[in-house]
Design a protein around this motif. Structure first.
Motif, PDB file in Angstrom:
ATOM      1  N   THR A 249      41.820  20.315  31.287  1.00  0.00           N
ATOM      2  CA  THR A 249      43.134  20.067  30.699  1.00  0.00           C
ATOM      3  C   THR A 249      43.057  19.875  29.188  1.00  0.00           C
ATOM      4  O   THR A 249      44.082  19.638  28.542  1.00  0.00           O
ATOM      5  N   VAL A 250      41.848  19.957  28.612  1.00  0.00           N
ATOM      6  CA  VAL A 250      41.691  19.996  27.161  1.00  0.00           C
ATOM      7  C   VAL A 250      40.994  21.300  26.784  1.00  0.00           C
ATOM      8  O   VAL A 250      40.460  22.008  27.631  1.00  0.00           O
ATOM      9  N   ASP A 251      41.041  21.601  25.476  1.00  0.00           N
ATOM     10  CA  ASP A 251      40.381  22.794  24.938  1.00  0.00           C
ATOM     11  C   ASP A 251      40.866  24.075  25.620  1.00  0.00           C
ATOM     12  O   ASP A 251      40.113  25.046  25.747  1.00  0.00           O
ATOM     13  N   GLN A 252      42.134  24.091  26.053  1.00  0.00           N
ATOM     14  CA  GLN A 252      42.758  25.248  26.701  1.00  0.00           C
ATOM     15  C   GLN A 252      41.857  25.809  27.805  1.00  0.00           C
ATOM     16  O   GLN A 252      41.602  27.020  27.881  1.00  0.00           O
ATOM     17  N   GLY A 253      41.378  24.916  28.662  1.00  0.00           N
ATOM     18  CA  GLY A 253      40.425  25.325  29.678  1.00  0.00           C
ATOM     19  C   GLY A 253      41.005  26.174  30.789  1.00  0.00           C
ATOM     20  O   GLY A 253      40.374  27.128  31.242  1.00  0.00           O
ATOM     21  N   PHE A 254      42.215  25.851  31.238  1.00  0.00           N
ATOM     22  CA  PHE A 254      42.792  26.591  32.360  1.00  0.00           C
ATOM     23  C   PHE A 254      43.517  27.837  31.865  1.00  0.00           C
ATOM     24  O   PHE A 254      44.044  27.884  30.749  1.00  0.00           O
ATOM     25  N   SER A 255      43.529  28.855  32.704  1.00  0.00           N
ATOM     26  CA  SER A 255      44.175  30.119  32.350  1.00  0.00           C
ATOM     27  C   SER A 255      45.689  29.974  32.425  1.00  0.00           C
ATOM     28  O   SER A 255      46.224  29.353  33.348  1.00  0.00           O
ATOM     29  N   CYS A 256      46.391  30.563  31.450  1.00  0.00           N
ATOM     30  CA  CYS A 256      47.854  30.454  31.408  1.00  0.00           C
ATOM     31  C   CYS A 256      48.404  31.603  30.587  1.00  0.00           C
ATOM     32  O   CYS A 256      48.412  31.559  29.357  1.00  0.00           O
ATOM     33  N   SER A 257      48.863  32.652  31.257  1.00  0.00           N
ATOM     34  CA  SER A 257      49.360  33.835  30.541  1.00  0.00           C
ATOM     35  C   SER A 257      50.603  33.514  29.724  1.00  0.00           C
ATOM     36  O   SER A 257      50.813  34.086  28.642  1.00  0.00           O
ATOM     37  N   ALA A 258      51.427  32.592  30.214  1.00  0.00           N
ATOM     38  CA  ALA A 258      52.646  32.241  29.471  1.00  0.00           C
ATOM     39  C   ALA A 258      52.307  31.607  28.130  1.00  0.00           C
ATOM     40  O   ALA A 258      53.070  31.735  27.161  1.00  0.00           O
ATOM     41  N   ARG A 259      51.183  30.938  28.064  1.00  0.00           N
ATOM     42  CA  ARG A 259      50.761  30.303  26.814  1.00  0.00           C
ATOM     43  C   ARG A 259      50.514  31.350  25.738  1.00  0.00           C
ATOM     44  O   ARG A 259      51.006  31.228  24.601  1.00  0.00           O
ATOM     45  N   SER A 260      49.761  32.377  26.059  1.00  0.00           N
ATOM     46  CA  SER A 260      49.472  33.419  25.073  1.00  0.00           C
ATOM     47  C   SER A 260      50.712  34.236  24.755  1.00  0.00           C
ATOM     48  O   SER A 260      50.904  34.669  23.612  1.00  0.00           O
ATOM     49  N   ASP A 261      51.579  34.443  25.751  1.00  0.00           N
ATOM     50  CA  ASP A 261      52.820  35.180  25.501  1.00  0.00           C
ATOM     51  C   ASP A 261      53.712  34.415  24.527  1.00  0.00           C
ATOM     52  O   ASP A 261      54.309  35.012  23.613  1.00  0.00           O
TER      53      ASP A 261
END
Length: 474
Positions: A249-261
């Motif tokens: 939950t830190v250092d953008q560890g989990f994958s999340c396509s909406a985040r990059s979008d």
């Protein structure tokens, strides 16, 4: 108006403006006017009072005014720490009952090596990064091996890389020593002065102390230095809790396509494009000098700022071109790079219209963990008195954005947030939030003595209700 009189007026105005900005910088270097791109292009601002230098092999010396120091950010120190005003003036009595402490790792070598190669060798022979594992029983005990980086002159890829004995990134000895002093100062304030942190971390450590880091060696090694300063005589081992890297939950560890979008959308706005336009000349000069005309180097100032900061913060000079060593980055160019980096951080986490949702996607789960800790204190169910998380600038930035910091400069090395929870004689809980050692100034006011419920009300909107659905949403 004659030319001489006009020139005299211009000189006077320039001098007054210089004195004004110097005064502002000395008093308030953490909060520059970041909401317009003129902050980037106004060369008279320099570093806006910020410090971007540190000795190579020594701890950083604290500045007299605890100004913004990218290489070694200020932190709570006995010399500058003050008790909450209601405690000092006697209008209420109370005691500190909980500390939630977040910090970035200490100074390091760069992540980003110049595409055209580096003209200076980095030396890390004065630090030994230990790499070993041991059974819980400690039997058999491991040999304490450490990583010793080296450059093989026969390696054909070395010509366009960097010579020396470092990994990129890695903690430097200066960073380790800064961390050790950081811990010593926390010991003076929160163990000796306020009697909160236990003197023996092993004594009831499972109930009173929680230590956490990302899965990065940078944060783990920083923890080793800071915690040695905090507990100089302790001889045992301690658990530094980490989540699995792929779901962290830190250092953008989990994958999340909406985040990059969403980040792509944020970096497609007219305001973002304006900052690229006004810095086009600088970016083109640097790209030509360092063979860096690629999207990763030209789309933001992250890479150039990282490279320049790491050099200056470890006693090195700004880089020169390998093709023509008479062409070197100037201090004026570096200052503009740093101002542009500050502007970008403020835009990502504070100034863009989608900042709340972006914070939820990037750091909402970790903010939720902090909220849970604070809620447990409010309910009287917490067994912890001290929680310390060693994380990254990409974690501090969104938390500072969630708090509504008035202006967000790039969180420097060792940046820190101290959430202090005080309990009054009538069992009320009050909070204050110190950013790099002093009460943070936010859109909600200065968070120096506010009901804990008010702090929770500020943070809760940034905790996502269903992050899995949010991340998979088209």
């Amino acid at each position: 108006m004659s030319t001489s009189i006009y020139e005299g007026l211009v000189d006077m105005i320039s001098l007054l403006f210089s004195l004004f900005t110097s005064a502002v910088a000395a008093r308030d270097t953490f909060y520059p006017p970041l909401n317009h791109t003129t902050f980037i292009t106004n060369t008279s601002l320099g570093t806006y009072g910020g410090i971007y230098s540190a000795p190579a092999d020594q701890a950083s010396s604290p500045s007299a005014d605890d100004v913004y120091n990218y290489c070694s950010m200020p932190h709570p120190r006995l010399e500058t720490y003050s008790l909450p005003l209601p405690i000092v003036n006697g209008s209420t009595s109370g005691r500190l009952v909980y500390l939630e402490y977040l910090q970035r790792h200490q100074r390091r070598t760069p992540y980003n090596i110049l595409p055209g190669g580096e003209n200076q060798a980095y030396n890390c022979n004065n630090l030994q990064p230990f790499l070993y594992a041991a059974p819980t029983s400690q039997n058999p005990s491991p040999l304490h091996v450490y990583a010793q980086s080296y450059s093989d002159p026969t390696n054909p890829f070395l010509a366009t890389y960097v010579n020396g004995s470092c990994q990129y990134p890695q903690l430097t000895v200066g960073g380790f020593l800064d961390g050790y002093q950081h811990g010593r100062d926390l010991r003076a304030v929160y163990l000796y002065k306020l009697h909160l942190i236990p003197s023996d971390p092993a004594e009831e450590s499972g109930r009173k102390v929680w230590l956490r880091s990302s899965s990065s060696a940078l944060t783990q090694e920083s923890a080793g230095g800071v915690l040695r300063g905090l507990w100089p005589e302790y001889q045992g081992s301690l658990p530094l809790h980490q989540q699995a890297a792929s779901v962290d939950t830190v250092d953008q560890g989990f994958s999340c396509s909406a985040r990059s979008d969403l980040l792509s959308a944020i970096e497609s706005t007219p305001v973002w494009k304006e900052h690229l336009t006004v810095t086009a000349s600088l970016r083109n000069q640097l790209a030509d000098m360092f063979d860096a005309n690629t999207s990763s180097w030209m789309s933001t100032f992250d890479h150039f700022a990282d490279n320049f900061q790491a050099r200056l913060c470890n006693g090195y000079s700004l880089p020169c071109s390998l093709k023509d060593e008479s062409r070197c980055a100037t201090q004026q160019q570096a200052d503009e790079v740093f101002r542009a980096g500050d502007w970008e951080w403020n835009y990502w986490w504070r100034h863009n219209a989608n900042a709340t949702r972006y914070i939820q996607l990037v750091e909402g789960l970790f903010i939720g963990e902090v909220v849970q800790h604070l809620e447990a204190v409010a309910k009287g169910t917490s067994t912890l008195v001290y929680s310390h998380s060693f994380v990254h600038d990409g974690d501090l930035g969104p938390v500072l954005g969630a708090l509504g910091i008035k202006a967000l400069r790039w969180p420097g090395m060792g940046s820190n947030l101290a959430f202090e929870i005080w309990e009054t004689a009538d069992s009320e809980h009050y909070a204050r939030v110190l950013y790099s050692g002093r009460a943070i100034e936010t859109i909600h006011g200065t968070l120096d003595w506010v009901p804990l419920s008010s702090l929770l009300a500020i943070l809760r909107p940034f905790v996502p209700e269903d992050i899995v659905s949010m991340c998979s949403a088209a």
